[in-house]
Every structure is written in C-alpha cells, then in structure tokens.
Design an enzyme around this catalytic site. Sequence first.
Site, mmCIF file in Angstrom:
data_model
loop_
_atom_site.group_PDB
_atom_site.id
_atom_site.type_symbol
_atom_site.label_atom_id
_atom_site.label_comp_id
_atom_site.label_asym_id
_atom_site.label_seq_id
_atom_site.Cartn_x
_atom_site.Cartn_y
_atom_site.Cartn_z
ATOM 1 N N PRO A 137 3.320 4.396 -0.860
ATOM 2 C CA PRO A 137 3.085 5.394 0.194
ATOM 3 C C PRO A 137 1.622 5.779 0.413
ATOM 4 O O PRO A 137 1.343 6.622 1.253
ATOM 5 C CB PRO A 137 3.889 6.596 -0.296
ATOM 6 C CG PRO A 137 3.859 6.478 -1.785
ATOM 7 C CD PRO A 137 3.883 5.010 -2.084
ATOM 8 N N ASP A 152 4.706 -8.739 5.988
ATOM 9 C CA ASP A 152 5.317 -9.228 4.751
ATOM 10 C C ASP A 152 4.210 -9.716 3.828
ATOM 11 O O ASP A 152 3.526 -10.704 4.123
ATOM 12 C CB ASP A 152 6.295 -10.360 5.073
ATOM 13 C CG ASP A 152 7.095 -10.808 3.861
ATOM 14 O OD1 ASP A 152 6.683 -10.521 2.723
ATOM 15 O OD2 ASP A 152 8.132 -11.467 4.056
ATOM 16 N N CYS A 197 5.056 0.053 -11.998
ATOM 17 C CA CYS A 197 5.424 1.292 -12.681
ATOM 18 C C CYS A 197 6.709 1.043 -13.447
ATOM 19 O O CYS A 197 7.717 1.724 -13.276
ATOM 20 C CB CYS A 197 5.598 2.428 -11.685
ATOM 21 S SG CYS A 197 5.685 4.036 -12.508
ATOM 22 N N ALA A 227 0.780 -1.233 0.000
ATOM 23 C CA ALA A 227 0.000 0.000 0.000
ATOM 24 C C ALA A 227 0.817 1.291 0.000
ATOM 25 O O ALA A 227 0.307 2.334 -0.412
ATOM 26 C CB ALA A 227 -0.961 0.016 1.193
ATOM 27 N N GLU A 235 1.658 -2.829 4.566
ATOM 28 C CA GLU A 235 2.965 -2.284 4.199
ATOM 29 C C GLU A 235 4.053 -3.031 4.968
ATOM 30 O O GLU A 235 3.784 -3.640 6.007
ATOM 31 C CB GLU A 235 3.049 -0.782 4.508
ATOM 32 C CG GLU A 235 3.246 0.080 3.274
ATOM 33 C CD GLU A 235 4.391 -0.360 2.400
ATOM 34 O OE1 GLU A 235 5.479 -0.664 2.926
ATOM 35 O OE2 GLU A 235 4.211 -0.412 1.179
ATOM 36 N N GLY A 290 -1.097 6.386 -2.222
ATOM 37 C CA GLY A 290 -1.950 7.026 -3.222
ATOM 38 C C GLY A 290 -3.088 6.136 -3.685
ATOM 39 O O GLY A 290 -4.253 6.551 -3.718
#
Length: 545
Positions: A349, A400, A471, A347, A371, A351
């Site tokens: 940072p 994890d 990304c 998750a 996270e 957005g």
Amino acid sequence: MSENEPDRPDRRHDRRGGGRPERRERPGTGRVGYGGQARRTDPGKRSSQRPSERRRHADPARSVAYETLRAVSDGAYANLELPGRLRRAHLGGRDAAFATELVYGVTRMRGFYDAVLARCSDRAPVDMDPPVLDVLRLGVHQLLGMRVPAHAAVDATVGLTRGEIGAGAASFVNAVLRRVSETPAEDWMGLVAPGAGRRAEGTDDGAFEAPTSLEDVGVAHSHPGWIVRALRAALLAHGASTPETVDADLLDLLHAHNVPADVTLIARPGLLEVEDLLEAGASPGTLSPYAAILTEGGDPGGFPAVRDGRAAVQDEGSQVLVLALVEAYDRLVAPGASEPRWLDLCAGPGGKAGLLAALSIPRGATLFANETSEHRAELVESAVGAAMDAGAEVFVGVGDGRRIGAEEPNSFDLVLIDAPCTGLGALRRRPDARWRRTPADVGDLTALQEDLLSSGLDALRPGGVLGYATCSPHEAETIQVVNRVTRGRADVELLDAGRLLDSISRSGHVTAGRGSFVQLWPHVEGTDAMFFAVMRRREAPAGDL
C-alpha cells in the site's frame, strides 16, 4: 454453513427468539446444549433482576466490536474495518480502546477460546451459528482475557445477544458463559492444552517446561497447528534456534504474536527530523535512525506530520530493509550512476515506496512504483505525495510485476520486491491472518514470488542492486525462493545483507540469519518477522561488498 443460506429452525435463532427447545444440562458433563440453560439451585448463579429488567441491548463499544467481528467473519480485515466503525459510532477515548481490545483480543485468542467453548457446550464451535459464536467469543475474552467482572461480562454479552440475535440465543449464551466463568483462565489452559509446555517470563531455562504436543501449543497460544509447525521449522532454518533451544524460542515467538505491538512511526528523511516526533512524545526506535515509537499508545493521526505525509506508521523491520538496500546502492551503484532509475515492483500500500521516494531526492533518482490494482495504486500515490511535493520524481503505474522484466529489461539501478506472502511475520499486527491462511496458500505464493524475483532481476541493470523481502519467515517463502531463482543465474551474486543492516542500524548490530540472509523476529528484535536478501546483477567480475 454459508452465511448466505436461509435461516433454518434447527440451526439458528431468529430475532423473535425462535429456535430449538431448551435442552437441560447433561449431568456430570458441565456442558450445556444449544439453547439450553443451566439448571442449578445455587442462588449465586441466578440473576436478581426480573426478565423485564434485564439488559436488552449492548453498550456502543460492545456493539461496534460485535459488528466488526461479523464483518471480519465475512472477509473484511480488522485493521481496515474497525477504524471506520469507531468513527461512525463517534467512539473515542476509553470506549474506542475497549472496542479495539475486544476485536483484537478475540481475533488473537479465538483458537484458545473455541477450545474452552467446546468444553462448555454440547455443540462444537464449528457447528454454532456464526453470530452466536462471535458473541460467545466476546464474552469469553472479557472473562478470561480482560479485567471485566464476571457478572458484568455475562450480563453485557447476554444483552448484546438479546438485542442482535434473539432471546433464545441469549439463554444459551448466558448458560455457556456461566460455565466458562466457573474456571480461571490459567486452569482452562491446563484443561484444554495440557501438553503446551510453559516458558515463565523473566526466568531462566530452569523454569521452562518443554511442550509435549505442538497441537496443544497451538491451542494454548491460539495459532493453527500448521503455522506452529512452520514457525518452528523457520526458527531452525534461519539459524535463530538450535534443536536444544527451539521449543523455548517457539513459545517466546508465539507469545510475542499475542502481545499488541507498539505503534512505530517513521520520520521520512529529508521531510521531517525524527527529533520532531520525539519532542512530541514518541520514543526513539532501536534499529532505524528514523523510527519513533508510541510506547504509551495514542493516535498517530494526532501528529500533524503524519497527517501531511512527512511521517507515517511503519514497522522498524520495514524501515531498515529499505535503508539497507539504499546503502548497497550508495556503495556499489551510485558512484557510476547517471540518471538513476529505481523500481518498487510491488509497491502497495505504499509504506516502503514513501521511504524510497524520500531517499530518492538527494540521489537524483526517479522512482517507478508498480502495483497490480487501481485501488492499491491510489494508496501508493497518497504515500508518496509529500515526497513529490518536496521534489521527488515518482511515477505510479498499474501492471503485472511478473512481466516488467521482459517489458523493460536492464532498465533499473535499484529494484525492491516486497513480495506478496502469507503474512506470518505480522501476526501481532494482523492476527486475523492466522485464520485466513491455509497450507495450500504457500505453494501458490511461492510460485508467484519466484516469478516476481526473476522478473525483478531481469529488469535490473548490470551492476544494479535488488532487495527481496517478505513479511513471513516461512522457509519456503524466503530461503528456498531465493536459492531456487539465483541457483540458475550466473549473473547474480548475493550480498551480505546482515552487514548492510548493521551499517545503518541505530544499534550497530542486527541479528543475522544464515549466510547472506537476514531474518528479523518479534521476540528478538521487536519488529515484524521480516526476511531480507540483497543481490547484485553482475556486470564484470564479482565485486566485494
């Protein structure tokens, strides 16, 4: 040499101006030795100022830029480091914009600038002291990448060097930058990257000069050679290019990486109407119905809705993949869902978690955001705060993601995996990533990505939907990961991600990749190069989307 090694007289100049004796220019080479000064009788190359009158300190904007570049060289991230330094220096307006252009311009184009510097000094950039190299890059960017007059660029950079490093280094910087200033940027391109090819903007393919060397392409567009080769292969693998068009498309893509991206905002649905951002001066997005673009620049923090979390900075590619996943949920899962549970497996940072949280409210879903680190979990908590104030039920945890599938099997109706990746799809926003990553990173990351995807599928309830995103367009991180994981699972079917994105897109059409996958591109859609695949866990005979 390590930044932590002690200064050595044969390698560095200290703040008192010590160091090696000057070396004269090598006749006929146009190069200057470290610490040397060009010996010319041309009065136009001399300063009219007495030594005592010459600038000894840089202006605040250049100082902030230099300090930021030094921090980045030590491992900091430019997008995190620069804002804090601007605030501490009380810089705003033109000064802040100037410092920002220096930092990001140098970071983007340092590969090209280093090739130029190698032609103007006997010492290769890799052998220069890092502080000296950083000020030289700042000077070269002003000379070749900005509209700063040559005399002002050289004088200001020499003053910065004298104040931050020492007089001996300042003499060297002065000589090298004067060498750089003797040749226009376009001529330097031909000298250091003659085989880079050319794609003239605004013309047809008749003006295209095919590259003869991918290494020269990398120098001209300031990308490491391995990234150039990986992106070229990705254009072909995702069906964005043919063998006949791939070289022209590659140049367009690399060019897009070196053009600063507009700031894109999202009006989080149910918390803010996008029209409120448009009325405040933003322009509508091209893909996401919730996107607003600051085409004229500006500070996102100037919008009250951004400050209170009802809006946020988020690339359109990031927005539409979340919307497409929720569209698949609405079509295939929601009609039979009871007390639905959603999972954002990676998750931070925050957005995408912030958008999921807003979308969960009218669907009555509970969102679990996972996270791996406490710090990033805190960022996620901040991102989902406004949605929670509006009624979203969100739980943020630290764990994890590779273990969640085993610990909570068959538990979630929707799973999003925005997997850690090389970040090659966001090089226009995070140009420092191109210099941090190495080919060795790809193998480690793909192993992690496969583990996360397998875990996410195990955590998915039969009938639930999962979105896998990176990304990065690198074929190894995208198509190959999905194919390897799903090939051995009879309980998983791939959905048509392109059709899903078309159904939610403002334009009604998104360029799809090969088969069920979608790959977005900066030079085509104007987004980060997001990859997206949607899959469903079978509970009965496979359904049609």
